[in-house]
Every structure is written in C-alpha cells, then in structure tokens.
Design a protein around this motif. Sequence first.
Motif, short mmCIF file in Angstrom:
data_model
loop_
_atom_site.label_atom_id
_atom_site.label_comp_id
_atom_site.label_asym_id
_atom_site.label_seq_id
_atom_site.Cartn_x
_atom_site.Cartn_y
_atom_site.Cartn_z
N TYR A 201 89.15 67.34 2.12
CA TYR A 201 88.94 68.12 1.92
C TYR A 201 88.37 69.29 2.69
CZ TYR A 201 91.74 69.17 -1.88
OH TYR A 201 92.17 69.92 -3.40
N GLY A 215 98.82 72.81 1.91
CA GLY A 215 98.33 72.25 0.71
C GLY A 215 97.49 71.05 1.39
N VAL A 216 96.84 70.27 0.86
CA VAL A 216 95.68 69.14 1.05
C VAL A 216 96.47 67.68 0.64
CG1 VAL A 216 93.56 67.58 1.97
CG2 VAL A 216 94.03 70.03 1.72
N GLU A 217 97.80 67.19 1.63
CA GLU A 217 97.83 65.47 0.92
C GLU A 217 96.39 64.00 0.77
OE1 GLU A 217 100.22 64.11 -1.49
OE2 GLU A 217 101.55 65.90 -0.09
N SER A 218 95.67 64.22 0.01
CA SER A 218 94.34 63.11 0.11
C SER A 218 94.78 62.70 -0.35
CB SER A 218 93.87 64.60 -0.51
OG SER A 218 93.71 63.93 -1.96
N HIS A 255 92.97 70.81 -8.35
CA HIS A 255 93.02 69.89 -6.78
C HIS A 255 94.32 69.72 -7.33
CE1 HIS A 255 93.66 66.43 -4.58
NE2 HIS A 255 94.27 65.95 -5.04
N LEU A 256 95.27 69.09 -7.93
CA LEU A 256 96.64 68.90 -8.20
C LEU A 256 97.09 70.70 -7.44
CD1 LEU A 256 96.72 66.92 -11.62
CD2 LEU A 256 97.39 66.44 -8.81
N ARG A 259 96.99 70.91 -3.63
CA ARG A 259 98.62 69.76 -3.02
C ARG A 259 99.45 70.69 -2.95
NH1 ARG A 259 100.41 65.80 -5.57
NH2 ARG A 259 100.60 64.76 -4.05
N GLN A 260 99.91 71.74 -3.83
CA GLN A 260 101.04 72.50 -3.60
C GLN A 260 100.81 73.88 -2.07
OE1 GLN A 260 102.94 71.84 -8.10
NE2 GLN A 260 102.54 74.32 -7.27
N TYR A 289 104.20 73.50 -11.68
CA TYR A 289 103.80 72.73 -10.26
C TYR A 289 105.62 72.29 -9.32
CZ TYR A 289 99.59 71.26 -11.81
OH TYR A 289 98.23 71.45 -12.17
N ARG A 291 105.82 69.96 -7.02
CA ARG A 291 105.98 68.52 -5.97
C ARG A 291 105.74 67.82 -6.81
NH1 ARG A 291 101.65 68.60 -0.93
NH2 ARG A 291 102.80 69.78 0.54
N LEU A 294 101.39 63.57 -9.37
CA LEU A 294 100.65 62.51 -8.51
C LEU A 294 100.49 61.48 -8.70
CD1 LEU A 294 97.90 62.63 -6.49
CD2 LEU A 294 96.77 62.70 -8.04
#
Lengths: 345, 309
Positions: A201, A215-218, A255-256, A259-260, A289, A291, A294
């Motif tokens: 992040y 978003g962040v695809e960690s 967090h999920l 990601r979006q 949601y 996507r 996870l």
Amino acid sequence: MNPVLARETKERFRGKRTMPWLLIVWILAIGLIAYLLFVIARQIAQSQFGLGQALASGFMGRFLFESMTILVVTAVVMVVPGLTALSIIGERERQTFHLLQVTQMSPYQLVLGKLSSSIAYFGVLIVAVLPIVALPMIFGGTMFSDVAVALAFIALLTMMLGSVSMWMSARAKTSRSAVAMSYAIAFLIAFLSFAGLGAEYFLALDDRGDLPDEGVESVSALFNPYFALASAVEAPLEIGQDRFFASPYTPLELHLFARQGAGGAVDLGVGQVAPGTIRIENGRQFVNYTRPPLWIYTTIIYLILIGLGLWRATVIVTAPSTRVRARNGRNKPEPPTEVVVDGTA
Amino acid sequence: MIVEFAGVEKRYGDVVALGGVDLSIPEGSITGLIGPNGAGKTTSMLVMSTLLERDAGRVTVVGVDPATDPRAVRRQLGWMPDFFGFYDSLTTREYLDFFAAAQKIPAAKRPAIISDLLELVDLTEKVDADVNSLSRGMKQRLSLARALVHDPDLLILDEPASGLDPRARVQLRELIAELSRLGKTVIISSHILSELEGICSHMAVIDDGVVKAQGSMDEIRAAATGSRRVAARVPDERVDEAISVLESAHDVTDVVVEKGVLGFLLSGDDASSAEQLAGLVAAGVPVYEWRVEAAGLEELFMHLTRDEP
C-alpha cells in the motif's frame, strides 16, 4: 485404516499431554474467549443500534461469527504447525524412521498417515468447541452457508499448513529446526503478509498520499487466510447513516473493497465510496463487489502448497533405492538384473 | 545365492565406504560379516536393505535388484539395525501389531503371528508390558520379532549382540540358530567374534570397503594362510631368549607372553611347528609344553585385516 494413523491416534489419546486436561483447558479457553466476545459485541451493538432492536441481534450474531472464525483461523496457525512439524523428524529421532521405510508401506501412505493423524487430532479439538463456535447462529445474522464455507476454508488452511509443516519435518535435521521452519512459514503466510500488504500500500500511494483509482492488487493478501476467509463468506459491508457498521471483518472487507479501486474507503468514511459500488437491498445499503473474490486465488495457492508439501515430503521419505530407480528409469532404462547408477556400471 | 554384490561402490563425499565389494551369501546360511569399525559392514547391510543407494556396481537380493524393485526385496527381508527403534507408549503386542499392519498382514492373522513370535523370542509373558519397561536384551529380542513379523526368508542383523549381557547373548545365539533351522538365511555383523564363531556357517571379512575373504568357515580357515596359534611353556628366566629365537623365524608373528605362557601365530604347517620347537631346543631353551591350536576367528580376522606393507 492407515497403520500410522491408527498407531498415532492410539498414542495421542493415551498420552498424558492430550486427554483429558488439554481438552478441558482448550474448551474453557475458547468458552472464555467466546464470552468476552459476546460482551464486546453487546457493547458495540448498544452503541450502534441501541438495545432491543432486531438489527442489533443480527449484528451481534454476525460479530460473534466473524470473531469466532478469526479466532479459529488463528488457532489453526498457532497449533497445526506444532502438531505436524515433529511427525517425520520425530520418527528419525526415535530411530523408527528406517524401520518404517523397510515395510510394505509406500512413502505416500507414510506421509498421509502422519498428516491425517495430526489433522485428526486438531479436528477433535475443533469438534470439541463446535457448539461454542456455532453459538452466533442463535442470534441470527449468519447463514448456515456462511458457517459451511468458513469451516471448508479452515479445513483447507489446516491441510495447507499441515502439508507444508510435513515437508519441513521431512527435510529438517532436528526437531527444533522443523518446528522453527514450520512456524516461520505459517507466520509469514498469516501474519507477516499483513506487513507485506502495508508495504505494498505504501509503495502504491500517489503524490497526494492516496491509493490509485484503479485499486491495489496486492500480492501479500493473496496468501493471507484472513482476507480469503472474509472474501469467501457472505460478509457484506453494510453502510449505516454515515459510516460502516464495524465488525471484525470490516478492516479485511475494506481491503477487499480497496482492490476495486475505491481505496479512499479505508478510512471508514462512507462519503468516499466510489459511485456505483453501492447496492441497496430491503432499504439497507451494502458495498457491491464486482471483481472475482480473493478467496479463489488463495484457494489455488493453498492447493498448490498442499500438493508441493506432500510431494516434497514423499520424495524425502522415499528410501534412496527407489530414487535410484526413478532416476534410472528416466535417464537410462536398464535390464532388471543390471542397473547402472549415475551412468557407471 | 540369496545376496550377490558385484563391484559395489559407495562414497560419502570423499570417503570411500565401499570400494568395489564382491559378495555372495548362500541361501540358508548364517553368514558373519566381520570387519573393523568403518570397514563398510553397515553400509553393505543398508544397501541390501534398500535403504541406501549404491554409486556403482550390481546388487541382487532374493533375486531382485533393490534399486529396481525395493518393495519386492522388502517382502522377503527382515532388517534389525544396530539401534533400538521403539514407540514408548505402546505395549509389546501393539508394537508388533503396528509393524504387522505396516507389512500388510491382514488384521485377522496378526494375533496368531504375534503370539508365535513372542513365544519364539521368549517374550510371551511380556505381551502387555510397555516396550519402555523391557530390558535391553528383551528389546533386542522384540526387535528381532519385529524383523520376523512378515516371515521373511532373509534376515539382516546389524550388531545384534551389542550391549547385551552374557545370558542375553547366549539366548540371542540360540535364537539365531533356531531361525536357521527354520530355513532362514541370516546375515549377522558383530564385533564380538567369538559370538559369530559358534553359530556362523559362512563368513565374509570386509575391510577398507573391500571383501578380503569369504566362504564357509572351513574354506576361510584354509585360505587364511593356515595361521595357527601355538602356546609354549618355558622357564621364566629363559622367556626373553625364547622370544628372540622365535622372532627370528620367518613364519612366526605376534609373539606374546601371557600368564607365563609364550604364544605366537605360526603361518606354516606341522613341519614348521616342529622346526620352531627344534630351534628352541637347539638354543638350549627347555620346553615344558608345546600346544598347537587351530586359528580362531580372532586370529583369522587379525590376519586378514592387518595393514598391508
């Protein structure tokens, strides 16, 4: 029945460490934690909804369910490596390993026997506290499918940590190193992945200190069992008048959600939720949601780790002669009465 | 031959454990595998037992290469290592039952097999005793019972008498003889050569990773240069003189004095013995007693494993 499983079950339940004291202490500890969680849930429900509302009851059920699943996942991470890490190295140190190798048991049977006995023991511990874990269903707010999904994921996590610990146990030279390596991996996956997520992040922040709109695809979160669990169960982020109804899964859900591409929501401010990510059901607002969840990635990763752990443990447990055979068969087929090893007659 | 090694080599890094071992073990024999520490006995046994891969050479055990079909070898092989491997919380019966199950013996047949085995190794009274409570000798016999649980044709016993008291050794020796009568082939390694001498029909001497001699006990004795130990009694004041006379003879070695008796190894025949006796008499040394003995296993072992010049 697998002979190793039968013997180990007999030994475990005969040992002074296991029954009945450990079980009693375990049940009391989980019961006490469940009671504390109930008190906390009641306090939060009072502050958010006020007592006597049906909504508050549903929230309490949800809160307890989420707390208990997080508790059980943590228990898996803390207990399973310890139960499985000594399985193979224990046989070596007891000098029974070679005795097992010269029996008619295959390496697969040996490894699976060891793994299943460790997991079965943990299963007993889980079954013993199942009534406590299922208490949240009394309050409502939790569907049976949630409980089933959570249990399935916990079983997957148990298998994964058990398999990896089995691998560490097979390759270790001492029991101490087996335990240390098993816990290091378990903690890396379960706890250090949070630090990894934080680092990701931090690196993703733009000049203004905001997360990017896309978003962040960690990567770290893909390994983390808590995020996977939160994404696997139906855990909607419900939005109240001016904020999320915070429950134990909320930080994970945020967090999920981030990601979006609605990263600004991590500060719990509803006003920053991106347009189009809200769905309304029965007059209540939930974050939508879009996507793939996870947990699918996590499940794939865990299945790969299970396969890898069991395969490596089996290869190491296989007596060397079998490995000669495999190598010869691959490199240079030989007549059965004359085997060439490493190309030398 | 139930076990055959041809040019078997095994290295641990730079250390040569087996440097081209050629070994043949006849079916039905009790073969003693003897050699000093680090000679390669245990390595050879591990290769036979499918537990160690060889670097080169050819091996057949019960007609099968352990590298190509280890499970077939294991079906016919009982292995008793030079260490105890026990589960302390199991009873004697449970311990054998576990290994019987691991050997794929049906549950219905196991009680009778366990009962027979415990009777064979004289542990019937200890059937429900914790393995942990057994004496060292009893544990050794239980270990032997474990190796026999699937009724193998070949038994590999690595230092079975190690650490046992005299009574336990006698019991073990009788047990091995009984197993031979039951048709088992037994390969046994030991440092206690006198234990092997009484029970072995065959012997293989291994040293520096190479088999120095092998065959039946008679063949080994005949092949080992005919060394025999001679004991001579001479007056105490003439012992030094007698030693110098004997040491000047080319077929006399290892001259020692023990409790007033002069002993030496004679590598020649009866004529040579007479020659040494005549030499002492000619030197004016009175000889009160002259006793020629066939070389024991110890002498053979010392002779075969002595350092080459």
